[in-house]
Design an enzyme around this catalytic site. Structure first.
Site, PDB file in Angstrom:
ATOM      1  N   GLU A 113      51.570  10.705  45.610  1.00 30.15           N
ATOM      2  CA  GLU A 113      50.719  10.922  46.788  1.00 30.15           C
ATOM      3  C   GLU A 113      49.954   9.644  47.088  1.00 30.15           C
ATOM      4  O   GLU A 113      50.026   8.674  46.321  1.00 30.15           O
ATOM      5  CB  GLU A 113      49.771  12.104  46.542  1.00 30.15           C
ATOM      6  CG  GLU A 113      50.490  13.436  46.491  1.00 30.15           C
ATOM      7  CD  GLU A 113      49.581  14.635  46.234  1.00 30.15           C
ATOM      8  OE1 GLU A 113      48.360  14.451  46.116  1.00 30.15           O
ATOM      9  OE2 GLU A 113      50.108  15.750  46.142  1.00 30.15           O
ATOM     10  N   HIS A 241      41.264  15.590  55.104  1.00 27.30           N
ATOM     11  CA  HIS A 241      42.681  15.425  54.793  1.00 27.30           C
ATOM     12  C   HIS A 241      43.373  14.960  56.073  1.00 27.30           C
ATOM     13  O   HIS A 241      43.161  15.536  57.136  1.00 27.30           O
ATOM     14  CB  HIS A 241      43.288  16.757  54.314  1.00 27.30           C
ATOM     15  CG  HIS A 241      44.595  16.560  53.610  1.00 27.30           C
ATOM     16  ND1 HIS A 241      45.734  16.166  54.268  1.00 27.30           N
ATOM     17  CD2 HIS A 241      44.946  16.686  52.304  1.00 27.30           C
ATOM     18  CE1 HIS A 241      46.725  16.058  53.397  1.00 27.30           C
ATOM     19  NE2 HIS A 241      46.271  16.371  52.191  1.00 27.30           N
ATOM     20  N   ARG A 288      43.476   8.386  51.309  1.00 30.19           N
ATOM     21  CA  ARG A 288      43.173   9.349  52.353  1.00 30.19           C
ATOM     22  C   ARG A 288      42.146   8.905  53.387  1.00 30.19           C
ATOM     23  O   ARG A 288      42.276   9.194  54.564  1.00 30.19           O
ATOM     24  CB  ARG A 288      42.592  10.581  51.676  1.00 30.19           C
ATOM     25  CG  ARG A 288      43.454  11.741  51.872  1.00 30.19           C
ATOM     26  CD  ARG A 288      42.980  12.841  51.018  1.00 30.19           C
ATOM     27  NE  ARG A 288      44.135  13.306  50.300  1.00 30.19           N
ATOM     28  CZ  ARG A 288      44.111  14.331  49.498  1.00 30.19           C
ATOM     29  NH1 ARG A 288      42.994  14.978  49.283  1.00 30.19           N
ATOM     30  NH2 ARG A 288      45.205  14.713  48.908  1.00 30.19           N
ATOM     31  N   HIS A 349      38.184  18.667  54.176  1.00 30.80           N
ATOM     32  CA  HIS A 349      39.032  19.130  53.075  1.00 30.80           C
ATOM     33  C   HIS A 349      38.310  19.233  51.741  1.00 30.80           C
ATOM     34  O   HIS A 349      38.507  20.183  50.986  1.00 30.80           O
ATOM     35  CB  HIS A 349      40.191  18.132  52.952  1.00 30.80           C
ATOM     36  CG  HIS A 349      41.213  18.461  51.913  1.00 30.80           C
ATOM     37  ND1 HIS A 349      41.995  19.586  51.981  1.00 30.80           N
ATOM     38  CD2 HIS A 349      41.602  17.806  50.785  1.00 30.80           C
ATOM     39  CE1 HIS A 349      42.819  19.615  50.941  1.00 30.80           C
ATOM     40  NE2 HIS A 349      42.588  18.555  50.197  1.00 30.80           N
ATOM     41  N   ARG A 384      37.912  10.545  46.886  1.00 30.79           N
ATOM     42  CA  ARG A 384      38.735  11.112  45.806  1.00 30.79           C
ATOM     43  C   ARG A 384      40.202  10.718  45.951  1.00 30.79           C
ATOM     44  O   ARG A 384      40.774  10.796  47.038  1.00 30.79           O
ATOM     45  CB  ARG A 384      38.629  12.638  45.835  1.00 30.79           C
ATOM     46  CG  ARG A 384      39.554  13.335  44.869  1.00 30.79           C
ATOM     47  CD  ARG A 384      39.339  14.821  44.909  1.00 30.79           C
ATOM     48  NE  ARG A 384      39.773  15.411  46.147  1.00 30.79           N
ATOM     49  CZ  ARG A 384      40.930  16.043  46.319  1.00 30.79           C
ATOM     50  NH1 ARG A 384      41.779  16.163  45.322  1.00 30.79           N
ATOM     51  NH2 ARG A 384      41.226  16.577  47.482  1.00 30.79           N
TER      52      ARG A 384
HETATM   53  P1  FAD Z   1      37.381  27.110  43.949  1.00 31.22           P
HETATM   54  O1  FAD Z   1      38.779  27.189  43.537  1.00 31.22           O
HETATM   55  O2  FAD Z   1      37.119  26.841  45.384  1.00 31.22           O
HETATM   56  O3  FAD Z   1      36.655  28.457  43.564  1.00 31.22           O
HETATM   57  C1  FAD Z   1      35.341  28.710  43.999  1.00 31.22           C
HETATM   58  C2  FAD Z   1      34.977  30.108  43.602  1.00 31.22           C
HETATM   59  O4  FAD Z   1      33.587  30.319  43.756  1.00 31.22           O
HETATM   60  C3  FAD Z   1      35.644  31.199  44.417  1.00 31.22           C
HETATM   61  O5  FAD Z   1      36.023  32.217  43.534  1.00 31.22           O
HETATM   62  C4  FAD Z   1      34.528  31.708  45.318  1.00 31.22           C
HETATM   63  O6  FAD Z   1      34.677  33.035  45.733  1.00 31.22           O
HETATM   64  C5  FAD Z   1      33.367  31.562  44.378  1.00 31.22           C
HETATM   65  N1  FAD Z   1      32.052  31.533  45.009  1.00 31.22           N
HETATM   66  C6  FAD Z   1      31.555  30.613  45.874  1.00 31.22           C
HETATM   67  N2  FAD Z   1      30.289  30.922  46.201  1.00 31.22           N
HETATM   68  C7  FAD Z   1      29.982  32.061  45.542  1.00 31.22           C
HETATM   69  C8  FAD Z   1      28.839  32.894  45.473  1.00 31.22           C
HETATM   70  N3  FAD Z   1      27.718  32.621  46.158  1.00 31.22           N
HETATM   71  N4  FAD Z   1      28.880  33.998  44.697  1.00 31.22           N
HETATM   72  C9  FAD Z   1      29.993  34.325  44.005  1.00 31.22           C
HETATM   73  N5  FAD Z   1      31.112  33.569  44.039  1.00 31.22           N
HETATM   74  C10 FAD Z   1      31.102  32.458  44.785  1.00 31.22           C
HETATM   75  N6  FAD Z   1      43.262  19.420  44.678  1.00 31.22           N
HETATM   76  C11 FAD Z   1      44.169  18.846  43.877  1.00 31.22           C
HETATM   77  O7  FAD Z   1      43.823  18.273  42.841  1.00 31.22           O
HETATM   78  N7  FAD Z   1      45.505  18.925  44.185  1.00 31.22           N
HETATM   79  C12 FAD Z   1      45.971  19.534  45.297  1.00 31.22           C
HETATM   80  O8  FAD Z   1      47.163  19.590  45.522  1.00 31.22           O
HETATM   81  C13 FAD Z   1      45.020  20.112  46.176  1.00 31.22           C
HETATM   82  N8  FAD Z   1      45.427  20.701  47.323  1.00 31.22           N
HETATM   83  C14 FAD Z   1      44.501  21.346  48.106  1.00 31.22           C
HETATM   84  C15 FAD Z   1      44.928  22.027  49.231  1.00 31.22           C
HETATM   85  C16 FAD Z   1      44.027  22.757  49.986  1.00 31.22           C
HETATM   86  C17 FAD Z   1      44.498  23.491  51.216  1.00 31.22           C
HETATM   87  C18 FAD Z   1      42.665  22.791  49.602  1.00 31.22           C
HETATM   88  C19 FAD Z   1      41.677  23.585  50.406  1.00 31.22           C
HETATM   89  C20 FAD Z   1      42.228  22.083  48.498  1.00 31.22           C
HETATM   90  C21 FAD Z   1      43.139  21.354  47.746  1.00 31.22           C
HETATM   91  N9  FAD Z   1      42.727  20.645  46.617  1.00 31.22           N
HETATM   92  C22 FAD Z   1      43.659  20.053  45.806  1.00 31.22           C
HETATM   93  C23 FAD Z   1      41.335  20.692  46.166  1.00 31.22           C
HETATM   94  C24 FAD Z   1      41.216  21.733  45.046  1.00 31.22           C
HETATM   95  O9  FAD Z   1      42.040  22.824  45.346  1.00 31.22           O
HETATM   96  C25 FAD Z   1      39.807  22.229  44.867  1.00 31.22           C
HETATM   97  O10 FAD Z   1      38.902  21.169  44.859  1.00 31.22           O
HETATM   98  C26 FAD Z   1      39.695  22.965  43.529  1.00 31.22           C
HETATM   99  O11 FAD Z   1      40.666  23.970  43.472  1.00 31.22           O
HETATM  100  C27 FAD Z   1      38.323  23.551  43.383  1.00 31.22           C
HETATM  101  O12 FAD Z   1      38.323  24.435  42.291  1.00 31.22           O
HETATM  102  P2  FAD Z   1      36.976  25.125  41.857  1.00 31.22           P
HETATM  103  O13 FAD Z   1      37.285  25.955  40.681  1.00 31.22           O
HETATM  104  O14 FAD Z   1      35.928  24.114  41.759  1.00 31.22           O
HETATM  105  O15 FAD Z   1      36.575  26.031  43.121  1.00 31.22           O
HETATM  106  C1  SIN Z   2      47.719  17.735  49.223  1.00 28.99           C
HETATM  107  O1  SIN Z   2      48.577  18.419  48.720  1.00 28.99           O
HETATM  108  O2  SIN Z   2      47.924  16.875  50.079  1.00 28.99           O
HETATM  109  C2  SIN Z   2      46.322  17.948  48.789  1.00 28.99           C
HETATM  110  C3  SIN Z   2      46.107  17.198  47.570  1.00 28.99           C
HETATM  111  C4  SIN Z   2      44.651  17.084  47.252  1.00 28.99           C
HETATM  112  O3  SIN Z   2      43.787  17.544  48.006  1.00 28.99           O
HETATM  113  O4  SIN Z   2      44.380  16.475  46.228  1.00 28.99           O
END
Ligand code: FAD
Ligand code: SIN
Length: 535
Positions: A113, A241, A288, A349, A384
């Protein structure tokens, strides 16, 4: 009503679930999540998870790629820590049942990527996050020490403030005793008491009208910690993104993974011209921030609503095998990705900053940890590197687990906590007061705090946000607590931090690009000099 848990985990994405699995053998765990367990940013992740596996890749290359993308503001020690710990955590994910794609030889099929000098992204087709979420969700659901509270919303973390003491920012004795949590079915607020708490509430994409993030991403954890007088940093670094599918009105914006560009797809303007080499020698695979700005500029100069991503020169069978979900999604809109260009636009993003943590994932507040997108660990700096977020989430959840397991036995439950007080409040009579303000916040951010900023735009954003803040705080004081109102309040809190920190940064750096200060042409020696203190 009080509930007692050794470990309180707020959030059910990769950070929250992996932490829960690691501490659960040693005590009772509550996972609080505001929707279903699987409705997380994690579930939407497409491209994959970055970690060093085979030569010619090595740790130093991953470190350097991360530092370069971070534009001089990464904490190099943290970068080295995450890169080195990454492969161990990949093994954990596999142990928990996550499947990553492999080649016929049995080796992982590694993708590339933007900003990566090697193929190093482990992935599961083009829905890596959903695969990780599936595996971990199954594990936590079957763990006898873990209780899952779906559709429960954390309103505020509990500190000495709730016992009537004056708590000031930067006081070193603030402690977290748990959280007030709203059961959305009954409307009751419960007091969850814990020995230690992890905030893993993810990002804040919904500050903007167009975002790849699902509805849950409203910066709740950051706002809660800031209100509790914890510290927050680097909020100006909001990542857009470059390539979300141009399909006006679709929420969340559907992502077209960067891995597609790693596979050979090329960006073109609406008249079919390739343009990225004008901006960066790495072309469509530049980091990015550079690609998103280039697209934004081309769209503005040409007056177009989108640019194109061209996959038509790629081998059709391999393309569709690697990207089955994108193929299907585009086809549902009449776009055959092997034959037609895909219209794409940048969308909000990822938030690089957040709750400041040290290398044990400890926040400023004792007994309170943060991991995942909500945390600012020092890994990302001003921008990032692609696919470094999932790896950061699992590495920091592991660091938090290790630290908490060595300390939690010293902590007692704090019983002297009053129940949530909602005397004298009533349901807001008109929901439009909340929904319209939410929309206005998104409009303000999309118009004034986007990919390209200026002093006057930031000032306008601040002035307008202040009006909405005053109205919302007044409404909050009079109203029974509700998810929509809390989310609006949290977005406003987080939005203030984004604007204030953006105003303070009098330079263009990484994701913070302002026309009032000429861009720094990659002077990485500014490390430290321009690293402003946290809030
Ligand atoms: P999340 O997975 O967002 O989980 C947050 C949790 O907190 C959820 O369960 C939510 O309900 C809960 N929550 C929030 N507020 C409250 C509240 N007040 N009370 C109770 N629960 C709450 N990153 C990569 O490294 N590789 C990728 O390929 C990639 N692709 C992506 C594609 C997309 C479309 C998106 C949106 C993001 C992508 N990212 C990628 C970024 C990555 O997915 C996220 O940064 C990462 O998954 C965040 O994980 P997390 O556990 O911190 O939070
Ligand atoms: C993507 O698949 O392009 C998202 C990857 C990322 O947010 O790190």
């Amino acid at each position: 009503m009080k509930r007692h848990y050794d470990f309180l985990v707020i959030g059910s994405g990769l950070a929250g679930l992996s932490f829960a699995l690691k501490v659960a053998p040693f005590g009772k765990v509550a996972i609080i999540t505001k929707k279903e367990l699987t409705e997380t940013n994690t579930s939407y992740a497409q491209g994959g998870i970055a970690a060093v596996t085979y030569a010619p890749d090595d740790y130093e290359k991953h470190v350097q790629d991360t530092l370069i993308a971070g534009a001089g503001l990464c904490n190099e020690e943290v970068v080295r820590l995450v890169v080195k710990e990454g492969p161990k955590q990949i093994k954990e994910l596999i142990k928990w049942g996550t499947e990553f794609d492999k080649q016929a030889s049995g080796k992982f099929d590694l993708a590339k990527e933007g900003g990566h000098s090697e193929h190093r992204i482990l992935h599961h087709k083009d829905n890596t996050g959903a695969e990780i979420q599936r595996a971990l969700s199954e594990k936590v659901r079957n763990h006898k020490n873990i209780d899952i509270f779906e559709n429960y919303f954390a309103v505020d973390i509990i500190t000495q403030h709730h016992q009537g003491h004056l708590v000031k920012r930067r006081h070193s004795n603030i402690e977290c005793y748990g959280a007030y949590v709203l059961n959305q079915e009954t409307g009751r607020v419960y007091t969850f008491l814990s020995k230690a708490t992890l905030i893993a509430t993810g990002g804040t994409g919904n500050l903007y009208g167009s975002t790849t993030n699902p509805q849950i991403a409203t910066g709740d954890g950051i706002a809660m910690v800031y209100r509790a007088k914890g510290t927050v940093e680097n909020m100006e670094f909001v990542q857009f993104h470059p390539t979300s599918l141009y399909n006006p009105g679709e929420k969340p914006a559907y992502l077209i993974t960067e891995a597609l560009r790693g596979f050979g797809a090329i960006l073109r303007t609406a008249n079919g011209s390739e343009f990225m080499h004008k901006y960066d020698e790495r072309g469509s695979l530049a980091p990015r921030d550079i690609v998103a700005r280039a697209i934004d500029n081309e769209m503005k100069v040409r007056g177009d609503d989108f640019v194109y991503l061209d996959c038509t020169h790629l081998e059709e069978k391999a393309l569709k095998e690697h990207f089955p979900n994108i193929t299907e999604k585009c086809m549902s809109l009449g776009i055959n990705i092997a034959k037609d260009y895909i219209p794409v636009v940048p969308s909000a993003h990822y938030l690089c900053g957040g709750i400041k943590v040290n290398s044990h994932a400890q926040t400023w507040i004792k007994r309170l940890y943060a991991a995942g997108e909500t945390a600012s660990t020092g890994l990302h700096g001003a921008n990032r590197l692609a696919s470094n977020s999932l790896i950061e989430a699992i590495v920091f959840a592991d660091l938090a687990a290790k630290h908490v397991l060595s300390t939690f036995k010293d902590y007692q439950f704090m019983e002297d906590i009053p129940d949530w007080n909602d005397t004298g409040v009533s349901h807001p009579e008109e929901m439009v007061l909340i929904t319209q303000s939410y929309r206005e916040v998104q409009q303000i951010f999309s118009a004034y705090v986007g990919i390209v900023r200026s002093n006057i735009r930031l000032k306008r954003a601040l002035d307008r946000l202040e009006i909405i803040w005053t109205e919302t705080e007044e409404l909050y004081r009079k109203s029974t607590v509700s998810v929509k109102l809390c989310e609006l309040r949290n977005l406003i809190n987080v939005g203030f931090l984004v604007i204030k920190m953006a105003m303070r940064r009098e330079e263009s750096r990484g994701l913070h690009y302002t026309i009032d200060y000429p861009p720094d042409t990659g002077d990485l020696n500014l490390i430290g000099k321009k690293n402003y203190p946290d809030y």
